[in-house]
Design a protein around this motif. Sequence first.
Motif, PDB file in Angstrom:
ATOM      1  N   SER A  29      -1.810  -6.820  14.255  1.00  0.00           N
ATOM      2  CA  SER A  29      -2.069  -5.390  14.067  1.00  0.00           C
ATOM      3  C   SER A  29      -2.915  -5.180  12.811  1.00  0.00           C
ATOM      4  O   SER A  29      -2.742  -5.852  11.799  1.00  0.00           O
ATOM      5  CB  SER A  29      -0.759  -4.623  13.961  1.00  0.00           C
ATOM      6  N   ARG A  30      -3.815  -4.244  12.895  1.00  0.00           N
ATOM      7  CA  ARG A  30      -4.714  -3.937  11.786  1.00  0.00           C
ATOM      8  C   ARG A  30      -4.712  -2.443  11.539  1.00  0.00           C
ATOM      9  O   ARG A  30      -4.456  -1.652  12.439  1.00  0.00           O
ATOM     10  CB  ARG A  30      -6.130  -4.412  12.114  1.00  0.00           C
ATOM     11  N   ILE A  31      -5.004  -2.085  10.266  1.00  0.00           N
ATOM     12  CA  ILE A  31      -5.137  -0.671   9.917  1.00  0.00           C
ATOM     13  C   ILE A  31      -6.461  -0.506   9.173  1.00  0.00           C
ATOM     14  O   ILE A  31      -6.965  -1.446   8.561  1.00  0.00           O
ATOM     15  CB  ILE A  31      -3.957  -0.176   9.058  1.00  0.00           C
ATOM     16  N   PRO A  32      -7.020   0.702   9.205  1.00  0.00           N
ATOM     17  CA  PRO A  32      -8.276   0.936   8.482  1.00  0.00           C
ATOM     18  C   PRO A  32      -8.086   0.777   6.971  1.00  0.00           C
ATOM     19  O   PRO A  32      -6.988   0.982   6.440  1.00  0.00           O
ATOM     20  CB  PRO A  32      -8.634   2.380   8.825  1.00  0.00           C
ATOM     21  N   VAL A  33      -9.146   0.408   6.274  1.00  0.00           N
ATOM     22  CA  VAL A  33      -9.092   0.218   4.824  1.00  0.00           C
ATOM     23  C   VAL A  33      -8.668   1.504   4.128  1.00  0.00           C
ATOM     24  O   VAL A  33      -7.891   1.473   3.168  1.00  0.00           O
ATOM     25  CB  VAL A  33     -10.462  -0.267   4.290  1.00  0.00           C
ATOM     26  N   SER A  34      -9.142   2.647   4.605  1.00  0.00           N
ATOM     27  CA  SER A  34      -8.785   3.914   3.970  1.00  0.00           C
ATOM     28  C   SER A  34      -7.277   4.146   4.027  1.00  0.00           C
ATOM     29  O   SER A  34      -6.669   4.602   3.055  1.00  0.00           O
ATOM     30  CB  SER A  34      -9.520   5.073   4.642  1.00  0.00           C
ATOM     31  N   GLU A  35      -6.659   3.797   5.149  1.00  0.00           N
ATOM     32  CA  GLU A  35      -5.209   3.970   5.285  1.00  0.00           C
ATOM     33  C   GLU A  35      -4.464   2.982   4.385  1.00  0.00           C
ATOM     34  O   GLU A  35      -3.467   3.330   3.744  1.00  0.00           O
ATOM     35  CB  GLU A  35      -4.798   3.767   6.738  1.00  0.00           C
ATOM     36  N   ALA A  36      -4.944   1.755   4.312  1.00  0.00           N
ATOM     37  CA  ALA A  36      -4.307   0.743   3.468  1.00  0.00           C
ATOM     38  C   ALA A  36      -4.408   1.129   1.999  1.00  0.00           C
ATOM     39  O   ALA A  36      -3.432   1.017   1.252  1.00  0.00           O
ATOM     40  CB  ALA A  36      -4.946  -0.618   3.703  1.00  0.00           C
ATOM     41  N   SER A  37      -5.575   1.613   1.568  1.00  0.00           N
ATOM     42  CA  SER A  37      -5.736   1.998   0.166  1.00  0.00           C
ATOM     43  C   SER A  37      -4.904   3.225  -0.167  1.00  0.00           C
ATOM     44  O   SER A  37      -4.308   3.305  -1.245  1.00  0.00           O
ATOM     45  CB  SER A  37      -7.209   2.233  -0.171  1.00  0.00           C
ATOM     46  N   ARG A  38      -4.813   4.162   0.770  1.00  0.00           N
ATOM     47  CA  ARG A  38      -3.973   5.348   0.563  1.00  0.00           C
ATOM     48  C   ARG A  38      -2.509   4.935   0.404  1.00  0.00           C
ATOM     49  O   ARG A  38      -1.795   5.414  -0.486  1.00  0.00           O
ATOM     50  CB  ARG A  38      -4.128   6.322   1.730  1.00  0.00           C
ATOM     51  N   SER A  39      -2.070   4.010   1.241  1.00  0.00           N
ATOM     52  CA  SER A  39      -0.702   3.517   1.177  1.00  0.00           C
ATOM     53  C   SER A  39      -0.445   2.787  -0.140  1.00  0.00           C
ATOM     54  O   SER A  39       0.623   2.948  -0.752  1.00  0.00           O
ATOM     55  CB  SER A  39      -0.434   2.590   2.352  1.00  0.00           C
ATOM     56  N   LEU A  40      -1.401   2.009  -0.594  1.00  0.00           N
ATOM     57  CA  LEU A  40      -1.260   1.283  -1.856  1.00  0.00           C
ATOM     58  C   LEU A  40      -1.184   2.240  -3.044  1.00  0.00           C
ATOM     59  O   LEU A  40      -0.353   2.077  -3.939  1.00  0.00           O
ATOM     60  CB  LEU A  40      -2.426   0.308  -2.028  1.00  0.00           C
ATOM     61  N   ILE A  41      -2.031   3.252  -3.052  1.00  0.00           N
ATOM     62  CA  ILE A  41      -2.007   4.245  -4.125  1.00  0.00           C
ATOM     63  C   ILE A  41      -0.667   4.968  -4.142  1.00  0.00           C
ATOM     64  O   ILE A  41      -0.053   5.155  -5.204  1.00  0.00           O
ATOM     65  CB  ILE A  41      -3.174   5.243  -3.966  1.00  0.00           C
ATOM     66  N   GLU A  42      -0.184   5.354  -2.989  1.00  0.00           N
ATOM     67  CA  GLU A  42       1.107   6.044  -2.897  1.00  0.00           C
ATOM     68  C   GLU A  42       2.235   5.151  -3.417  1.00  0.00           C
ATOM     69  O   GLU A  42       3.101   5.594  -4.171  1.00  0.00           O
ATOM     70  CB  GLU A  42       1.386   6.449  -1.453  1.00  0.00           C
ATOM     71  N   TYR A  43       2.208   3.895  -3.041  1.00  0.00           N
ATOM     72  CA  TYR A  43       3.236   2.958  -3.497  1.00  0.00           C
ATOM     73  C   TYR A  43       3.202   2.818  -5.024  1.00  0.00           C
ATOM     74  O   TYR A  43       4.238   2.834  -5.685  1.00  0.00           O
ATOM     75  CB  TYR A  43       3.037   1.589  -2.840  1.00  0.00           C
ATOM     76  N   CYS A  44       2.003   2.679  -5.588  1.00  0.00           N
ATOM     77  CA  CYS A  44       1.873   2.500  -7.036  1.00  0.00           C
ATOM     78  C   CYS A  44       2.320   3.731  -7.799  1.00  0.00           C
ATOM     79  O   CYS A  44       2.836   3.630  -8.912  1.00  0.00           O
ATOM     80  CB  CYS A  44       0.435   2.146  -7.401  1.00  0.00           C
ATOM     81  N   GLN A  45       2.134   4.909  -7.214  1.00  0.00           N
ATOM     82  CA  GLN A  45       2.528   6.133  -7.890  1.00  0.00           C
ATOM     83  C   GLN A  45       4.029   6.400  -7.799  1.00  0.00           C
ATOM     84  O   GLN A  45       4.584   7.091  -8.642  1.00  0.00           O
ATOM     85  CB  GLN A  45       1.758   7.320  -7.321  1.00  0.00           C
TER      86      GLN A  45
END
Length: 78
Positions: A29-45
């Motif tokens: 399964s793959r997700i778009p880079v924009s979704e992955a980066s959004r998820s990473l930013i949310e996790y870091c915050q």
Amino acid sequence: MARNQTVSETKLRKILESNIKLKQQLDISRIPVSEASRSLIEYCQTNTDLMIPSIWGNRHPDPFAEPANGCGGSCLVM
């Protein structure tokens, strides 16, 4: 002739193995880079990282700090 046949069979087997690996990669399964980066930013915050004191404040106690009383700075490792 027999040698050519074994070489051809070996090549065919390698191609078939490669084909199987490629099909397995298609199933990942793959997700778009924009979704992955959004998820990473949310996790870091939302999760604190005590190794970044400028964002989350001082880390007490610092698990990586050298002991204050240790050997008083007079120990040498040779």
